[in-house]
Design a protein around this motif. Structure first.
Motif, PDB file in Angstrom:
ATOM      1  N   THR A   1     -84.738  -5.206  78.908  1.00 40.85           N
ATOM      2  CA  THR A   1     -85.136  -3.837  79.207  1.00 40.85           C
ATOM      3  C   THR A   1     -84.496  -3.402  80.511  1.00 40.85           C
ATOM      4  O   THR A   1     -84.395  -4.192  81.461  1.00 40.85           O
ATOM      5  CB  THR A   1     -86.673  -3.709  79.289  1.00 40.85           C
ATOM      6  OG1 THR A   1     -87.025  -2.342  79.558  1.00 40.85           O
ATOM      7  CG2 THR A   1     -87.280  -4.606  80.347  1.00 40.85           C
TER       8      THR A   1
ATOM      9  N   PRO B   1     -83.523  -5.288  71.829  1.00 35.21           N
ATOM     10  CA  PRO B   1     -83.131  -4.358  70.775  1.00 35.21           C
ATOM     11  C   PRO B   1     -82.065  -5.005  69.892  1.00 35.21           C
ATOM     12  O   PRO B   1     -81.287  -5.850  70.352  1.00 35.21           O
ATOM     13  CB  PRO B   1     -82.551  -3.165  71.547  1.00 35.21           C
ATOM     14  CG  PRO B   1     -83.083  -3.299  72.929  1.00 35.21           C
ATOM     15  CD  PRO B   1     -83.223  -4.772  73.164  1.00 35.21           C
TER      16      PRO B   1
ATOM     17  N   LEU C   1     -87.059 -11.253  73.380  1.00 28.46           N
ATOM     18  CA  LEU C   1     -87.097 -10.024  72.592  1.00 28.46           C
ATOM     19  C   LEU C   1     -86.025  -9.081  73.110  1.00 28.46           C
ATOM     20  O   LEU C   1     -85.842  -8.948  74.335  1.00 28.46           O
ATOM     21  CB  LEU C   1     -88.461  -9.341  72.707  1.00 28.46           C
ATOM     22  CG  LEU C   1     -89.606  -9.844  71.818  1.00 28.46           C
ATOM     23  CD1 LEU C   1     -90.902  -9.152  72.224  1.00 28.46           C
ATOM     24  CD2 LEU C   1     -89.314  -9.600  70.343  1.00 28.46           C
TER      25      LEU C   1
ATOM     26  N   LEU D   1     -85.923  -3.994  66.638  1.00 29.52           N
ATOM     27  CA  LEU D   1     -86.216  -5.028  67.619  1.00 29.52           C
ATOM     28  C   LEU D   1     -85.992  -6.389  66.987  1.00 29.52           C
ATOM     29  O   LEU D   1     -86.333  -6.605  65.820  1.00 29.52           O
ATOM     30  CB  LEU D   1     -87.670  -4.897  68.072  1.00 29.52           C
ATOM     31  CG  LEU D   1     -88.179  -5.757  69.222  1.00 29.52           C
ATOM     32  CD1 LEU D   1     -87.481  -5.385  70.511  1.00 29.52           C
ATOM     33  CD2 LEU D   1     -89.687  -5.567  69.360  1.00 29.52           C
TER      34      LEU D   1
ATOM     35  N   ILE E   1     -86.426  -0.679  74.394  1.00 31.71           N
ATOM     36  CA  ILE E   1     -87.774  -1.062  73.976  1.00 31.71           C
ATOM     37  C   ILE E   1     -88.742  -0.148  74.710  1.00 31.71           C
ATOM     38  O   ILE E   1     -88.914  -0.237  75.932  1.00 31.71           O
ATOM     39  CB  ILE E   1     -88.055  -2.540  74.283  1.00 31.71           C
ATOM     40  CG1 ILE E   1     -87.054  -3.432  73.538  1.00 31.71           C
ATOM     41  CG2 ILE E   1     -89.484  -2.894  73.879  1.00 31.71           C
ATOM     42  CD1 ILE E   1     -87.202  -4.908  73.835  1.00 31.71           C
TER      43      ILE E   1
END
Length: 370
Positions: free
Chosen positions: A13, A50, A48, A353, A344
Motif C-alpha cells: 500500500t 493488488p 497481500l 486482490l 487496497i
C-alpha cells in the motif's frame, strides 16, 4: 456474508510493503484497511497486494488476440490471467493485416467496461524486418495513415493505447502526431542506433518494449538503442522469465538506470499461459519447449509465464527486494501508461486482490472465493 478480518505480515500500500495492517471485507469488496491492533484475524497471510498489471498480453487460456479479436476473446484472455494473479491487462495484437488491427480496436473499445481491460497494445506492424522475431514479414509496413486512423478512433473513445514500433522506420511527424494524441510510443523490434533512439525520444517515444529482445545488442563501439534506453528516463519493459534475458543482464539493467522506478515487468504471455501447451500462429505450430515458446524457425514466440511467476523469478535471479519487484508488476506499469495504480482501499473488488506466501507463490484468500 459476514465480515472477515484478513491480516498479512506485509500489505502493499502506498508504494511500500507495510506491516501491522489488516483489511475488512464482506467477501466481495474491501470495506476497510486499518491497523490490526490486538484483534484476532479470521485469515492470516504472508503478503497481500493488488493483482498485477501487465502491458503485454498476447493471449491466455488457449486464446490468442490475433486469432480471436473479439470481446469474447479479450474476456477469455483476461479471465485466464486473473486466475493467475493479474488484475489488469493490455490485450496485445502483434503484427497482422490492417483489417485485424481495426477489428481488435473495435473489440477493445467495446470491452473497456469489462473487468481488467485497461486499453490495447499494438505491437507492430510498423517494425524492422531484421528484428521481426516471430512476427510475420508479410504484414510489416511503415507507420501509415490507416494506423493513424485507428489510433484516432481509439483515443477518441478514451482507450489508452501503447504502440510498439521501430522508430527508424517511422516518419517523425507521425510520431509527434501520435504522441500528441496521448498514444504511448514504445521502441521495439527495431534496428535503431543509439542516436536514432535518442532522436525518437525527442519525437515522442517514451518507452522501450521488452528490452534486449528484438533489438541490436550492445558492444563497445555500437551501444545501440539498448544503451540509449538504459541511460534515459524512458520506461523499459523487461521479460523476467529467465529465458528472454539472463539474470546478469537483468541485474545490470536495474543497477545502471538513472531512474530505478522506470523499469517494469511484462509477461509477453501467449495462449499457453493458463491453456494448452501449443497454439497456432500465422499457420505455424508454437510449442512449449523446456519452458520456452518457440516456432518452427527456432525463434522465441512470446513467453510461457505469468506475472506472479515473473515477480518471483526476478527476485530469485537478481536478489532485489520483493517490494521493488512488486512495484515493477503493479504501480510502475500503471505509471508508464499514465494510469492510477490499483490500491487496497474501501470499495476495491476482492477479485483485484491477491495473496502470496513466503516464496511469493500465489495462494487463495479463504472466505472470498479466491
Amino acid at each position: 456474508m459476514n465480515e472477515l478480518l484478513i491480516a498479512a505480515d506485509r500489505i502493499w500500500t502506498g508504494g511500500i510493503l507495510e506491516t501491522g495492517l489488516a483489511i475488512e471485507t464482506d467477501g466481495q469488496r474491501v470495506t476497510a484497511l486499518r491497523p490490526l491492533g490486538r484483534d484476532t484475524p479470521d485469515v492470516h497471510l504472508p503478503l497481500l497486494m493488488p493483482g498485477c498489471t501487465d502491458l503485454q498480453v498476447n493471449g491466455g487460456g488457449g486464446v490468442l488476440l490475433n486469432a480471436d479479436p473479439t470481446v469474447a476473446g479479450i474476456e477469455a484472455i483476461a479471465a485466464a490471467h486473473r486466475r493467475l494473479g493479474t488484475a489488469r491487462i493490455l490485450p496485445t495484437l502483434i503484427t497482422d493485416a490492417p483489417e485485424l488491427m481495426e477489428a481488435a480496436a473495435d473489440a477493445v473499445i467495446a470491452a473497456m467496461e469489462q473487468p481488467g481491460i485497461i486499453g490495447i497494445h499494438l505491437e507492430g506492424p510498423h517494425i524492422s524486418p531484421e528484428k521481426r522475431g516471430t512476427h510475420d514479414a508479410r504484414f510489416i509496413r511503415p507507420l501509415d495513415q490507416r494506423t493513424m486512423a485507428v489510433l484516432r478512433r481509439l483515443r477518441g473513445a478514451g482507450v489508452p493505447v501503447l504502440l510498439t514500433l521501430a522508430p527508424e522506420r517511422a516518419d517523425p511527424a507521425l510520431l509527434r502526431e501520435a504522441a500528441a494524441m496521448g498514444v504511448v510510443l514504445s521502441a521495439g523490434h527495431s534496428m535503431a542506433t543509439a542516436a536514432q533512439a535518442r532522436e525518437a525520444m525527442d519525437n515522442g517515444v517514451s518507452m522501450f518494449t521488452h528490452l534486449y529482445n528484438a533489438m541490436p545488442q550492445m558492444n563497445s563501439r555500437e551501444p545501440g538503442m539498448i544503451a540509449a534506453a538504459i541511460l534515459s528516463d524512458a520506461w523499459c519493459g523487461l521479460i523476467t522469465d529467465g529465458i528472454h534475458v539472463s539474470p546478469e543482464m537483468l541485474e545490470l539493467t536495474l543497477r545502471a538506470r538513472p531512474r530505478p522506478d522506470r523499469c517494469f515487468i511484462v509477461s509477453d504471455a501467449m495462449p499457453t499461459v493458463g491453456g494448452p501447451d501449443h497454439f497456432d500462429l500465422y499457420g505455424m505450430d508454437i510449442h512449449v519447449r523446456n519452458g520456452a515458446l518457440v516456432n518452427s524457425e527456432g525463434s522465441l514466440a512470446g513467453a510461457h509465464v505469468d506475472m506472479v511467476t515473473s515477480v518471483r523469478r526476478l527476485v530469485r535471479m537478481t536478489g532485489i527486494a520483493p517490494e521493488r519487484a512488486i512495484a515493477m508488476a503493479t504501480d510502475i506499469p500503471c505509471a508508464a501508461m499514465g494510469l492510477a495504480p490499483l490500491k487496497i482501499a474501501p470499495g476495491m473488488a476482492m477479485s483485484d486482490l491477491i495473496g502470496l506466501d513466503e516464496r511469493l507463490d500465489l495462494v487463495g484468500i479463504p472466505g472470498t472465493g479466491q
